[in-house]
Motif scaffolding. Structure first.
Motif, PDB file in Angstrom:
ATOM      1  N   PRO A  97      -6.052   7.789  17.134  1.00  0.00           N
ATOM      2  CA  PRO A  97      -4.584   7.872  17.195  1.00  0.00           C
ATOM      3  C   PRO A  97      -3.892   7.753  15.840  1.00  0.00           C
ATOM      4  O   PRO A  97      -2.720   8.152  15.722  1.00  0.00           O
ATOM      5  CB  PRO A  97      -4.213   6.687  18.101  1.00  0.00           C
ATOM      6  N   SER A  98      -4.564   7.210  14.824  1.00  0.00           N
ATOM      7  CA  SER A  98      -3.915   7.067  13.516  1.00  0.00           C
ATOM      8  C   SER A  98      -3.942   8.355  12.702  1.00  0.00           C
ATOM      9  O   SER A  98      -3.330   8.423  11.635  1.00  0.00           O
ATOM     10  CB  SER A  98      -4.592   5.951  12.713  1.00  0.00           C
ATOM     11  N   HIS A  99      -4.633   9.384  13.185  1.00  0.00           N
ATOM     12  CA  HIS A  99      -4.739  10.650  12.463  1.00  0.00           C
ATOM     13  C   HIS A  99      -3.622  11.610  12.876  1.00  0.00           C
ATOM     14  O   HIS A  99      -3.394  11.840  14.072  1.00  0.00           O
ATOM     15  CB  HIS A  99      -6.089  11.309  12.715  1.00  0.00           C
ATOM     16  N   ILE A 100      -2.949  12.187  11.885  1.00  0.00           N
ATOM     17  CA  ILE A 100      -1.980  13.260  12.097  1.00  0.00           C
ATOM     18  C   ILE A 100      -2.517  14.505  11.409  1.00  0.00           C
ATOM     19  O   ILE A 100      -2.833  14.471  10.214  1.00  0.00           O
ATOM     20  CB  ILE A 100      -0.595  12.893  11.518  1.00  0.00           C
ATOM     21  N   LEU A 101      -2.635  15.606  12.141  1.00  0.00           N
ATOM     22  CA  LEU A 101      -3.163  16.852  11.600  1.00  0.00           C
ATOM     23  C   LEU A 101      -1.995  17.803  11.357  1.00  0.00           C
ATOM     24  O   LEU A 101      -1.210  18.075  12.274  1.00  0.00           O
ATOM     25  CB  LEU A 101      -4.165  17.495  12.555  1.00  0.00           C
ATOM     26  N   VAL A 123      -5.422  16.119   7.013  1.00  0.00           N
ATOM     27  CA  VAL A 123      -5.528  15.007   7.953  1.00  0.00           C
ATOM     28  C   VAL A 123      -4.871  13.805   7.295  1.00  0.00           C
ATOM     29  O   VAL A 123      -5.336  13.325   6.258  1.00  0.00           O
ATOM     30  CB  VAL A 123      -6.992  14.690   8.306  1.00  0.00           C
ATOM     31  N   LEU A 124      -3.782  13.342   7.873  1.00  0.00           N
ATOM     32  CA  LEU A 124      -3.046  12.196   7.348  1.00  0.00           C
ATOM     33  C   LEU A 124      -3.447  10.965   8.156  1.00  0.00           C
ATOM     34  O   LEU A 124      -3.171  10.879   9.359  1.00  0.00           O
ATOM     35  CB  LEU A 124      -1.543  12.448   7.446  1.00  0.00           C
ATOM     36  N   LYS A 136      -6.190  13.583   3.363  1.00  0.00           N
ATOM     37  CA  LYS A 136      -7.456  14.314   3.237  1.00  0.00           C
ATOM     38  C   LYS A 136      -7.125  15.793   3.401  1.00  0.00           C
ATOM     39  O   LYS A 136      -6.756  16.234   4.492  1.00  0.00           O
ATOM     40  CB  LYS A 136      -8.461  13.851   4.284  1.00  0.00           C
ATOM     41  N   ILE A 137      -7.248  16.563   2.313  1.00  0.00           N
ATOM     42  CA  ILE A 137      -6.744  17.932   2.266  1.00  0.00           C
ATOM     43  C   ILE A 137      -7.896  18.917   2.078  1.00  0.00           C
ATOM     44  O   ILE A 137      -8.794  18.696   1.259  1.00  0.00           O
ATOM     45  CB  ILE A 137      -5.719  18.082   1.123  1.00  0.00           C
ATOM     46  N   PRO A 151      -3.755   3.447   2.799  1.00  0.00           N
ATOM     47  CA  PRO A 151      -2.558   3.387   1.948  1.00  0.00           C
ATOM     48  C   PRO A 151      -2.172   4.757   1.405  1.00  0.00           C
ATOM     49  O   PRO A 151      -3.019   5.647   1.251  1.00  0.00           O
ATOM     50  CB  PRO A 151      -2.974   2.434   0.822  1.00  0.00           C
ATOM     51  N   LEU A 152      -0.887   4.921   1.103  1.00  0.00           N
ATOM     52  CA  LEU A 152      -0.412   6.154   0.482  1.00  0.00           C
ATOM     53  C   LEU A 152      -0.827   6.178  -0.986  1.00  0.00           C
ATOM     54  O   LEU A 152      -0.829   5.141  -1.653  1.00  0.00           O
ATOM     55  CB  LEU A 152       1.110   6.254   0.590  1.00  0.00           C
TER      56      LEU A 152
END
Length: 505
Positions: free
Chosen positions: A412-416, A425-426, A461-462, A431-432
């Protein structure tokens, strides 16, 4: 009445492709002989004429101060003309061609002139923003040349459960079944397929109108599309290797065009984005029918159309973004307005509702990301942290906007999210990165030992392996589908930019 004619210098007919009226009383024209000409609008007298070679001049635009003109040609070149004094300190001014630019391969059929840049759109599918260096205040991101390849709207939709893709073309739709493999391998390996992709249906639109938007339901059983004056819904049934498609009759009358179409996660409802901020909710009935349930509207009203929709996975919520940059959230259980997201100063490019938390993730045209809690009607703590700490400079200076957002149900912490040139993948649990760190550090991290790698991990992660990227979505926990559209595939289908007679023929 004054008859305006170009001098008959050649036998072939001269076609005027674009005109502009100036406050000075002159009329500027761009014609098929490759000339920018200025005429006295009262007498029809030719004042000035500027040739730009053998290519036709197709488009022109004038700056707000009317001291600069940009012209687009059939050779893919754009020219800037400036109104300059004849001599230093002289009051007499003339138009002078100052800057030629060659950023397109084919016809430049649309140009615009902003206070700080020349903007051109070509038949090669590219939109180019060329800054005028003498008008740019800071020599930074604003002074960079920017190219945009694809329209910032969805042309591919996915039926996750049925593993189908619907491709939208100008006047037809294509439905494909994805291939599959039984093999597994390492990162970067190409696996053999046990089932090749299959073209199932081509659905042609009648008449000259282009298809404005389309969608396929998650179950694959419904296809909808809209043109400027027509809305169509089809029932699709699969019988073995065969496909049966039937048009749904007696459709409810809706104001057209529809600006986006989106199905609910359970394929029971179809949401139709319309003008004046309204969203029409249609119920999809078995075996092949449709009923209008409700029309959702913002309480304050708006003259702008809704152009982005995001339903929640549980069927309780719907987020709608309109052209006035407002985002309204509706309760689908009560069919009423729930709340509005605080208005931001930029346009929304993508939005999606998290299937677990019901938090709305929003991407804006200035590359900022926000997370809004729908149940609590406020920004989340993570969103406030992002705004306080700031995103990486390299992220904010990207040209291409985020066009699609999805989530990983396994984490759930992953935003694609993705744009034309990258898939990201954010990870909200990390940390930023600050500006001193490398935003794209995946290859470098692989070379480090495990302890050093953990110290340099950050949220982004790009991957830039797939580009230009037209579409990306997660089919299930272990399968991601991506659609590339190579630029050369488009250019090879275009005719030569200029038909030139070869010597000796």
């Amino acid at each position: 009445m004054v008859n305006y004619h170009a001098p008959q210098a050649r036998a072939r007919e001269c076609v005027v492709w674009s005109v502009a009226f100036l406050a000075s009383g002159a009329v500027a024209s761009a014609d098929s002989f490759g000339r920018l000409q200025f005429w006295d609008w009262e007498t029809g007298t030719l004042l000035e004429s500027h040739a730009m070679g053998a290519s036709a001049a197709l488009s022109l635009a004038v700056s707000e101060e009317e001291d600069s003109i940009v012209v687009g040609t059939s050779a893919g070149a754009t020219y800037q003309f400036q109104l300059l004094p004849v001599k230093m300190g002289s009051q007499e001014k003339r138009w002078v061609r100052t800057k030629p630019f060659q950023y397109h391969t084919h016809d430049v059929r649309a140009v615009a002139h902003s206070p700080t840049a020349l903007i051109s759109g070509g038949l090669d599918g590219q939109l180019v923003i060329r800054p005028l260096m003498e008008r740019v205040q800071k020599k930074g991101y604003e002074a960079a040349l920017r190219k945009f390849t694809f329209p910032h709207r969805r042309l591919v939709s996915c039926a996750r459960k049925a593993r189908l893709l619907l491709f939208q073309f100008s006047q037809h739709l294509e439905l494909w079944r994805l291939g599959s493999t039984n093999e597994s391998g390492k990162d970067g390996e190409v696996l053999p397929v046990c089932r090749v992709p299959e073209h199932l249906v081509q659905l042609k639109s009648k008449g000259p109108e282009h298809i404005y938007c389309s969608c396929v339901s998650p179950c694959g059983g419904w296809i909808a599309y809209s043109t400027a004056s027509r809305f169509h819904l089809y029932r699709v049934q699969y019988e073995g290797d065969g496909v049966n498609i039937e048009k749904v009759p007696n459709m409810p009358k809706l104001p057209l065009p529809a600006y986006q179409l989106q199905c609910s996660a359970d394929s029971s409802n179809l949401f139709v984005a319309s003008d004046r901020g309204s969203v029409h909710v249609l119920q999809l009935l078995e075996p092949g029918g449709c009923k209008h349930l409700h029309t959702l509207r913002p309480p304050s009203g708006t003259p702008e159309a809704v152009y982005l929709l995001a339903p929640s996975a549980d069927g309780n919520w719907l987020a709608a973004a309109s052209g006035d940059w407002e985002i309204h959230i509706y309760s689908l259980k009560r069919f009423q307005h729930h709340c509005a997201v605080p208005t931001y100063s930029c346009a929304v490019t993508a939005l999606a509702i998290h299937p677990v938390t019901n938090n709305l993730i929003i991407a804006y045209s200035d590359q900022q990301l926000f997370e809004f809690s729908i149940p609590e009607k406020q920004y989340t703590a993570w969103s406030r942290m992002v705004q306080n700490d700031g995103l990486h400079k390299a992220w904010l200076e990207r040209d291409s906007p985020i066009t699609h957002i999805t989530f990983n149900p396994k984490n759930p912490s992953h935003i694609l999210l993705h744009d034309v040139y990258m898939f990201c993948v954010l990870d909200k649990s990390l940390p930023l990165p600050d500006d001193s760190a490398s935003l794209m550090n995946q290859s470098a991290l692989k070379q480090l030992p495990a302890t050093a790698r953990k110290r340099q991990l950050h949220a982004f992660k790009i991957c830039k392996k797939f580009q230009p990227l037209l579409f990306a979505d997660l089919l299930d926990e272990n399968c991601l589908v991506m659609v590339e559209r190579p630029i050369m595939d488009i250019k090879t289908q275009l005719p030569p930019p200029i038909q030139q007679k070869k010597f000796g023929t």
